[in-house]
Design a protein around this motif. Structure first.
Motif, PDB file in Angstrom:
ATOM      1  N   ALA A  26       0.840  -1.202   0.000  1.00 13.63           N
ATOM      2  CA  ALA A  26       0.000   0.000   0.000  1.00 13.63           C
ATOM      3  C   ALA A  26       0.877   1.254   0.000  1.00 13.63           C
ATOM      4  O   ALA A  26       0.614   2.210  -0.736  1.00 13.63           O
ATOM      5  CB  ALA A  26      -0.927  -0.010   1.213  1.00 13.63           C
ATOM      6  N   TYR A  27       1.925   1.237   0.800  1.00 13.02           N
ATOM      7  CA  TYR A  27       2.864   2.362   0.853  1.00 13.02           C
ATOM      8  C   TYR A  27       3.477   2.613  -0.519  1.00 13.02           C
ATOM      9  O   TYR A  27       3.526   3.751  -0.993  1.00 13.02           O
ATOM     10  CB  TYR A  27       3.956   2.067   1.882  1.00 13.02           C
ATOM     11  N   LEU A  32       5.250   5.634  -4.054  1.00  9.55           N
ATOM     12  CA  LEU A  32       6.310   5.380  -5.028  1.00  9.55           C
ATOM     13  C   LEU A  32       5.811   5.159  -6.447  1.00  9.55           C
ATOM     14  O   LEU A  32       6.610   4.994  -7.360  1.00  9.55           O
ATOM     15  CB  LEU A  32       7.157   4.188  -4.578  1.00  9.55           C
ATOM     16  N   SER A  33       4.519   5.135  -6.642  1.00 12.39           N
ATOM     17  CA  SER A  33       3.986   4.990  -7.997  1.00 12.39           C
ATOM     18  C   SER A  33       3.758   6.378  -8.577  1.00 12.39           C
ATOM     19  O   SER A  33       3.837   7.379  -7.875  1.00 12.39           O
ATOM     20  CB  SER A  33       2.678   4.200  -7.982  1.00 12.39           C
ATOM     21  N   ASN A  34       3.461   6.436  -9.817  1.00 13.03           N
ATOM     22  CA  ASN A  34       3.165   7.716 -10.459  1.00 13.03           C
ATOM     23  C   ASN A  34       1.672   8.025 -10.446  1.00 13.03           C
ATOM     24  O   ASN A  34       1.214   8.888 -11.180  1.00 13.03           O
ATOM     25  CB  ASN A  34       3.691   7.714 -11.901  1.00 13.03           C
ATOM     26  N   LEU A  35       0.922   7.318  -9.613  1.00 14.85           N
ATOM     27  CA  LEU A  35      -0.526   7.535  -9.524  1.00 14.85           C
ATOM     28  C   LEU A  35      -0.839   8.779  -8.700  1.00 14.85           C
ATOM     29  O   LEU A  35      -0.099   9.121  -7.779  1.00 14.85           O
ATOM     30  CB  LEU A  35      -1.200   6.329  -8.863  1.00 14.85           C
ATOM     31  N   THR A  36      -1.954   9.400  -9.027  1.00 10.22           N
ATOM     32  CA  THR A  36      -2.436  10.476  -8.160  1.00 10.22           C
ATOM     33  C   THR A  36      -2.925   9.827  -6.866  1.00 10.22           C
ATOM     34  O   THR A  36      -3.174   8.609  -6.816  1.00 10.22           O
ATOM     35  CB  THR A  36      -3.606  11.241  -8.801  1.00 10.22           C
ATOM     36  N   LEU A  37      -3.095  10.616  -5.830  1.00 11.48           N
ATOM     37  CA  LEU A  37      -3.565  10.065  -4.561  1.00 11.48           C
ATOM     38  C   LEU A  37      -4.929   9.414  -4.724  1.00 11.48           C
ATOM     39  O   LEU A  37      -5.154   8.306  -4.225  1.00 11.48           O
ATOM     40  CB  LEU A  37      -3.608  11.140  -3.481  1.00 11.48           C
ATOM     41  N   LEU A  38      -5.829  10.059  -5.434  1.00 13.71           N
ATOM     42  CA  LEU A  38      -7.169   9.482  -5.642  1.00 13.71           C
ATOM     43  C   LEU A  38      -7.090   8.151  -6.384  1.00 13.71           C
ATOM     44  O   LEU A  38      -7.798   7.201  -6.042  1.00 13.71           O
ATOM     45  CB  LEU A  38      -8.068  10.464  -6.384  1.00 13.71           C
ATOM     46  N   ASP A  39      -6.242   8.070  -7.406  1.00 11.55           N
ATOM     47  CA  ASP A  39      -6.086   6.812  -8.140  1.00 11.55           C
ATOM     48  C   ASP A  39      -5.460   5.740  -7.255  1.00 11.55           C
ATOM     49  O   ASP A  39      -5.860   4.574  -7.288  1.00 11.55           O
ATOM     50  CB  ASP A  39      -5.243   7.017  -9.398  1.00 11.55           C
ATOM     51  N   ALA A  40      -4.480   6.124  -6.455  1.00  9.47           N
ATOM     52  CA  ALA A  40      -3.828   5.163  -5.564  1.00  9.47           C
ATOM     53  C   ALA A  40      -4.807   4.613  -4.532  1.00  9.47           C
ATOM     54  O   ALA A  40      -4.806   3.418  -4.234  1.00  9.47           O
ATOM     55  CB  ALA A  40      -2.635   5.820  -4.871  1.00  9.47           C
ATOM     56  N   LEU A  41      -5.670   5.482  -4.001  1.00  8.91           N
ATOM     57  CA  LEU A  41      -6.648   5.037  -3.005  1.00  8.91           C
ATOM     58  C   LEU A  41      -7.667   4.068  -3.589  1.00  8.91           C
ATOM     59  O   LEU A  41      -8.299   3.305  -2.855  1.00  8.91           O
ATOM     60  CB  LEU A  41      -7.363   6.241  -2.389  1.00  8.91           C
ATOM     61  N   ALA A  42      -7.826   4.070  -4.907  1.00  9.85           N
ATOM     62  CA  ALA A  42      -8.788   3.180  -5.558  1.00  9.85           C
ATOM     63  C   ALA A  42      -8.184   1.841  -5.964  1.00  9.85           C
ATOM     64  O   ALA A  42      -8.900   0.961  -6.436  1.00  9.85           O
ATOM     65  CB  ALA A  42      -9.369   3.872  -6.793  1.00  9.85           C
ATOM     66  N   THR A  43      -6.898   1.634  -5.758  1.00  5.60           N
ATOM     67  CA  THR A  43      -6.246   0.389  -6.175  1.00  5.60           C
ATOM     68  C   THR A  43      -6.568  -0.753  -5.212  1.00  5.60           C
ATOM     69  O   THR A  43      -6.919  -0.527  -4.051  1.00  5.60           O
ATOM     70  CB  THR A  43      -4.713   0.554  -6.237  1.00  5.60           C
ATOM     71  N   PRO A  44      -6.432  -1.979  -5.689  1.00  2.78           N
ATOM     72  CA  PRO A  44      -6.696  -3.141  -4.816  1.00  2.78           C
ATOM     73  C   PRO A  44      -5.811  -3.189  -3.579  1.00  2.78           C
ATOM     74  O   PRO A  44      -6.245  -3.669  -2.532  1.00  2.78           O
ATOM     75  CB  PRO A  44      -6.402  -4.338  -5.729  1.00  2.78           C
ATOM     76  N   GLU A  45      -4.592  -2.675  -3.659  1.00  2.00           N
ATOM     77  CA  GLU A  45      -3.685  -2.702  -2.514  1.00  2.00           C
ATOM     78  C   GLU A  45      -4.223  -1.908  -1.325  1.00  2.00           C
ATOM     79  O   GLU A  45      -3.877  -2.197  -0.184  1.00  2.00           O
ATOM     80  CB  GLU A  45      -2.302  -2.146  -2.894  1.00  2.00           C
ATOM     81  N   ASP A  55      -6.682   1.776   8.371  1.00  2.00           N
ATOM     82  CA  ASP A  55      -6.161   2.944   9.093  1.00  2.00           C
ATOM     83  C   ASP A  55      -5.317   3.826   8.173  1.00  2.00           C
ATOM     84  O   ASP A  55      -5.425   5.050   8.198  1.00  2.00           O
ATOM     85  CB  ASP A  55      -5.332   2.516  10.298  1.00  2.00           C
ATOM     86  N   PHE A  56      -4.477   3.206   7.368  1.00  2.00           N
ATOM     87  CA  PHE A  56      -3.614   3.928   6.429  1.00  2.00           C
ATOM     88  C   PHE A  56      -4.465   4.693   5.414  1.00  2.00           C
ATOM     89  O   PHE A  56      -4.246   5.878   5.159  1.00  2.00           O
ATOM     90  CB  PHE A  56      -2.691   2.920   5.734  1.00  2.00           C
ATOM     91  N   ARG A  57      -5.462   4.008   4.881  1.00  2.46           N
ATOM     92  CA  ARG A  57      -6.360   4.624   3.890  1.00  2.46           C
ATOM     93  C   ARG A  57      -7.131   5.795   4.503  1.00  2.46           C
ATOM     94  O   ARG A  57      -7.249   6.858   3.899  1.00  2.46           O
ATOM     95  CB  ARG A  57      -7.323   3.563   3.362  1.00  2.46           C
ATOM     96  N   THR A  58      -7.624   5.624   5.708  1.00  2.42           N
ATOM     97  CA  THR A  58      -8.351   6.694   6.401  1.00  2.42           C
ATOM     98  C   THR A  58      -7.428   7.880   6.640  1.00  2.42           C
ATOM     99  O   THR A  58      -7.817   9.036   6.407  1.00  2.42           O
ATOM    100  CB  THR A  58      -8.930   6.185   7.731  1.00  2.42           C
TER     101      THR A  58
END
Length: 85
Positions: A26-27, A32-45, A55-58
């Motif tokens: 998740a970290y 470390l990815s080139n995703l926006t925060l919104l896109d990263a929050l939508a990933t399966p990880e 907790d991390f997502r919140t």
């Protein structure tokens, strides 16, 4: 300066290896990815049934303070420091 996850602290807190691996993935997705925060929050990880990831997502989706993401050049350093044996 953002250096990475506190793997030693997570081990000392008694977190299971699988939980640590999930947090690490998740970290990497968020920081470390080139995703926006919104896109990263939508990933399966970041959408798993895991209390630490929830907790991390919140924390990321409801910040009271800002946070920084490292530059892409920092990736090599973080990968070396975060190896989970």
């Amino acid at each position: 300066e953002l250096r990475g996850l506190n793997i030693v602290g997570m081990r000392r807190a008694g977190l299971d290896r699988n939980v640590i691996r999930s947090v690490k993935e998740a970290y990497k997705t968020v920081f470390l990815s080139n995703l926006t925060l919104l896109d990263a929050l939508a990933t399966p990880e970041l959408n798993v049934n895991n209390e630490a990831i929830t907790d991390f997502r919140t924390f990321l989706s409801q910040p009271k303070r800002g946070f920084l993401r490292p530059s892409p050049l920092a990736k090599a350093t973080v990968d070396v420091e975060e190896s989970v044996a």
